[in-house]
Design a protein around this motif. Sequence first.
Motif, short mmCIF file in Angstrom:
data_model
loop_
_atom_site.label_atom_id
_atom_site.label_comp_id
_atom_site.label_asym_id
_atom_site.label_seq_id
_atom_site.Cartn_x
_atom_site.Cartn_y
_atom_site.Cartn_z
N GLU A 154 -1.96 -7.67 -6.76
CA GLU A 154 -1.86 -6.92 -8.01
C GLU A 154 -3.17 -6.36 -8.51
O GLU A 154 -3.21 -5.64 -9.48
CB GLU A 154 -1.26 -7.81 -9.11
CG GLU A 154 -2.19 -8.87 -9.66
CD GLU A 154 -2.29 -10.11 -8.81
OE1 GLU A 154 -3.18 -10.92 -9.08
OE2 GLU A 154 -1.50 -10.27 -7.88
N SER A 155 -4.28 -6.65 -7.84
CA SER A 155 -5.57 -6.23 -8.38
C SER A 155 -6.58 -6.09 -7.25
O SER A 155 -6.40 -6.62 -6.17
CB SER A 155 -6.05 -7.26 -9.39
OG SER A 155 -7.36 -7.00 -9.79
N GLU A 176 -8.99 -3.54 -11.30
CA GLU A 176 -8.00 -2.51 -11.61
C GLU A 176 -6.63 -2.94 -11.10
O GLU A 176 -6.50 -3.42 -9.99
CB GLU A 176 -8.38 -1.18 -10.97
CG GLU A 176 -9.47 -0.44 -11.70
CD GLU A 176 -9.06 0.01 -13.09
OE1 GLU A 176 -7.90 0.46 -13.27
OE2 GLU A 176 -9.88 -0.09 -14.00
N THR A 177 -5.63 -2.75 -11.94
CA THR A 177 -4.25 -3.01 -11.56
C THR A 177 -3.46 -1.71 -11.71
O THR A 177 -3.99 -0.70 -12.15
CB THR A 177 -3.61 -4.10 -12.46
OG1 THR A 177 -3.44 -3.56 -13.77
CG2 THR A 177 -4.47 -5.34 -12.52
N ASP A 178 -2.18 -1.76 -11.39
CA ASP A 178 -1.31 -0.61 -11.59
C ASP A 178 -1.10 -0.32 -13.08
O ASP A 178 -0.67 0.77 -13.44
CB ASP A 178 0.05 -0.84 -10.93
CG ASP A 178 -0.06 -0.86 -9.41
OD1 ASP A 178 -1.06 -0.32 -8.89
OD2 ASP A 178 0.83 -1.42 -8.76
N TRP A 179 -1.39 -1.31 -13.93
CA TRP A 179 -1.14 -1.17 -15.37
C TRP A 179 -2.43 -1.10 -16.17
O TRP A 179 -2.42 -1.26 -17.38
CB TRP A 179 -0.30 -2.34 -15.85
CG TRP A 179 0.94 -2.48 -15.07
CD1 TRP A 179 2.09 -1.76 -15.21
CD2 TRP A 179 1.16 -3.36 -13.98
NE1 TRP A 179 3.01 -2.14 -14.27
CE2 TRP A 179 2.45 -3.13 -13.49
CE3 TRP A 179 0.39 -4.33 -13.33
CZ2 TRP A 179 3.00 -3.82 -12.43
CZ3 TRP A 179 0.93 -5.01 -12.26
CH2 TRP A 179 2.23 -4.74 -11.84
#
Length: 126
Positions: free
Chosen positions: A39-40, A66-69
């Motif tokens: 996720e990151s 950094e994540t997708d969100w």
Amino acid sequence: MKVRSATVVAVLAFIVTWMMGAEDADADPYLQFGQMQNESDATFAGVGYTHNDKWDINATFVGRGETDWGEHPKMRIISVSRLIYPKWTDHKFYMGVGLSRVDMDEDWLVESHNFKLQFGWDFGRS
């Protein structure tokens, strides 16, 4: 009083060095490091030890990532786990379950008290 991360690293390095120097110690210290993939893109590093192949105590430091969100904050995770070595693996594979405390620089999606599930392979065993 604010504790600097360099102080924490120095204290943990001292503890690991002290434990490695004890000839009759029942504890096996270890270091861990890597990068999260799911996720990151954050990196992490930690120090811990196992006691009598039954208990695992660990401190892990996770950097920003950094994540997708969006971006997740730095985290410090302290955990205590009970380890289990299945007999069919000749005492090499282990599983663990325990409790953890997560401290972050800012509010995010994770509660401060959490749980830990772990599994791994002990390469040091012959």
